[in-house]
Scaffold this active site. Sequence first.
Site, PDB file in Angstrom:
ATOM      1  N   LYS A   1       0.827  -1.211   0.000  1.00  0.00           N
ATOM      2  CA  LYS A   1       0.000   0.000   0.000  1.00  0.00           C
ATOM      3  C   LYS A   1       0.863   1.264   0.000  1.00  0.00           C
ATOM      4  CE  LYS A   1      -3.997   1.962   2.416  1.00  0.00           C
ATOM      5  NZ  LYS A   1      -5.009   1.713   3.454  1.00  0.00           N
TER       6      LYS A   1
ATOM      7  N   GLU B   1       9.134  -6.039   5.051  1.00  0.00           N
ATOM      8  CA  GLU B   1       9.267  -7.384   4.513  1.00  0.00           C
ATOM      9  C   GLU B   1       9.108  -7.394   2.995  1.00  0.00           C
ATOM     10  OE1 GLU B   1       7.013  -7.800   8.516  1.00  0.00           O
ATOM     11  OE2 GLU B   1       7.154  -6.378   6.839  1.00  0.00           O
TER      12      GLU B   1
ATOM     13  N   GLY C   1      -5.862  -2.917   4.082  1.00  0.00           N
ATOM     14  CA  GLY C   1      -5.112  -4.024   3.496  1.00  0.00           C
ATOM     15  C   GLY C   1      -5.879  -5.327   3.463  1.00  0.00           C
ATOM     16  N   ARG C   2      -6.558  -5.664   4.553  1.00  0.00           N
ATOM     17  CA  ARG C   2      -7.283  -6.942   4.604  1.00  0.00           C
ATOM     18  C   ARG C   2      -8.580  -6.914   3.812  1.00  0.00           C
ATOM     19  NH1 ARG C   2      -6.814  -4.279   9.234  1.00  0.00           N
ATOM     20  NH2 ARG C   2      -8.606  -3.631  10.458  1.00  0.00           N
TER      21      ARG C   2
ATOM     22  N   GLU D   1      -7.433  -9.136  12.993  1.00  0.00           N
ATOM     23  CA  GLU D   1      -6.843  -7.816  12.844  1.00  0.00           C
ATOM     24  C   GLU D   1      -7.918  -6.733  12.939  1.00  0.00           C
ATOM     25  OE1 GLU D   1      -3.142  -7.276  10.401  1.00  0.00           O
ATOM     26  OE2 GLU D   1      -4.496  -6.026   9.206  1.00  0.00           O
TER      27      GLU D   1
ATOM     28  N   HIS E   1      -8.942 -36.002  11.334  1.00  0.00           N
ATOM     29  CA  HIS E   1      -7.894 -36.891  11.844  1.00  0.00           C
ATOM     30  C   HIS E   1      -6.835 -36.115  12.623  1.00  0.00           C
ATOM     31  CE1 HIS E   1      -9.424 -40.367   9.599  1.00  0.00           C
ATOM     32  NE2 HIS E   1      -9.774 -39.464   8.701  1.00  0.00           N
TER      33      HIS E   1
ATOM     34  N   LYS F   1       5.771  -3.167  13.652  1.00  0.00           N
ATOM     35  CA  LYS F   1       6.568  -2.630  12.548  1.00  0.00           C
ATOM     36  C   LYS F   1       7.561  -1.583  13.046  1.00  0.00           C
ATOM     37  CE  LYS F   1       3.281  -3.164   8.707  1.00  0.00           C
ATOM     38  NZ  LYS F   1       2.484  -2.412   7.703  1.00  0.00           N
TER      39      LYS F   1
END
Length: 554
Positions: A206, A212, A267-268, A353, A384, A495
């Site tokens: 963004k 990262e 962002g999400r 978030e 399982h 961050k």
Amino acid sequence: MFQLTRSVTWQALEKLYQETANDRIRDYFTADPQRFDKMSLRVGGLFLDYSKHHVSDAVLAKLLELANHSALVQRRAQMFSGDIINVTEDRPVLHTALRNLDKGPLMVDGKDVMPEIQRTREQIQRFSEAVRSGEWKGYSGERIKDVVNIGIGGSDLGPNMACRALLKYRHPELSFHFVSNVDGTHIQKVLNRLDPATTLFIVSTKTFSTQETLLNAKTARRWFLDNAGENADVGAHFIAASTNRKAAMEFGIREENVFEFWAWVGGRYSMWSSIGLPIALSVGFDGFMELLEGAYEMDQHFIKAPFSENMPVLMALIGIWYINFHGAETQAIVPYDQALHQLPSFLQQLDMESNGKSVDIFGHPINYKTGPIVWGQTGSNGQHAFFQLLHQGTRYVPIDFIASLKPEPGFEDHHFALLTNMLAQANAFMEGSQKGSQLDPYSCPGNRPSSTLLLDELNPRNLGALIALYEHKVFVQGIIWNINSFDQWGVQLGKRIAGEISERIDEHSQDFDASTQGLLALVRQHFNKNQGNSTGAEKSKGKHKPQPKKEKHL
């Protein structure tokens, strides 16, 4: 000041919890043979059964009253009209505008944002069609064969999940790779099997400042320049989805290949924007538009349907019933379609978030639980693995079962087994194995609640509706809890401190706690000892052509 837990409706729900705590879900069906019909509904290609919940008629009526007494009607209208509801960041929340298919204007600060959104859609269309047709060429004149999306959080989880969910719609000559982890082995593993002449990188960030993503993007650019030879052209192989056009161009990306989105897109919630470029490249622009159309259909349902027939509202209220009154700490997401195996991870970010908050919209501490811990994986594997705890453990975990009805041709028997397994588990969680009054210490107690979401088919339209459904569910819960679902100060804190530690790695700073200082000393010692070692990107230098790929990668 309004206090949620002191409201008449909240206190009535607390009383109802005491009165119904020992109810058996299966007894609700005995008392009302029409319960399934009353507690199920359809929106387009989605069908929701919420009848297997520990929710009596009286509880549901009071939960609906809770919604009616909240600010939901007002805040919903404000969100769709572009008013500022992200109060801490002073922004509107308009991811719904990205899939808005109305012809009319949508004004934000006196400006119609729809023409900008339409221009970006057209840019996505032109670009995706050029790459998919082979018209877009790399520096060597060859067509693109591999697309690498470099992002993290919403810039990775949304497009990654959607591309995997819609794998059967993927262009047959394109492979897709998603790099998010700052661990160098992640990007090295991807780069080692690629040819720079036929690889396209999408830098999805963004602000174009996420640590990262930038580190991975710089490593990818260095690998490209080292391996592409004298004719290397960064502009032909790197594009960006970002609000920061200037920084993207300084990176080497051509101005016309910076795909815009806006500060009012969280962002999400960004897969509907240019962050969804990998989706358009994979399934085609028409498929991308179908994804938006499905989300728009759910938006219209959310706006228009009464709360008693409103799928996101009902899911949100049932979640509040378990979190705030039954004491549930978690919510399990269990898709039975393997194609949806990334959905739990996507919904983790969307929910945790958004609603992982401990203060209200005014900054006051709250005295009630908010967002649950969201987790899960595909159902066949879960049966399982963790289903044992869900059946007999001490945790109270509501479950969302999700599956599509339409099988893949030639695999009808597999799909029939898949669906019957899911329905059997939902039944077993409710019924248990205890017979009558017989006390068997090894029996499953049952009375464990679940929803079942069925998609007519796992296609772009229905996937769009499914994601929008969960977006609105999270929004409704945030409104009732009176929190801001659209900021993420905890993420920003991590961050900031990571940046401070990185910048001061060579200092013996006393500003950090003793533990952090001791660990930093070990890191400094290791890097001083190994500073001559080359990086993974440097080791790949000179590889103009990789080894032939043995398999197609998403």
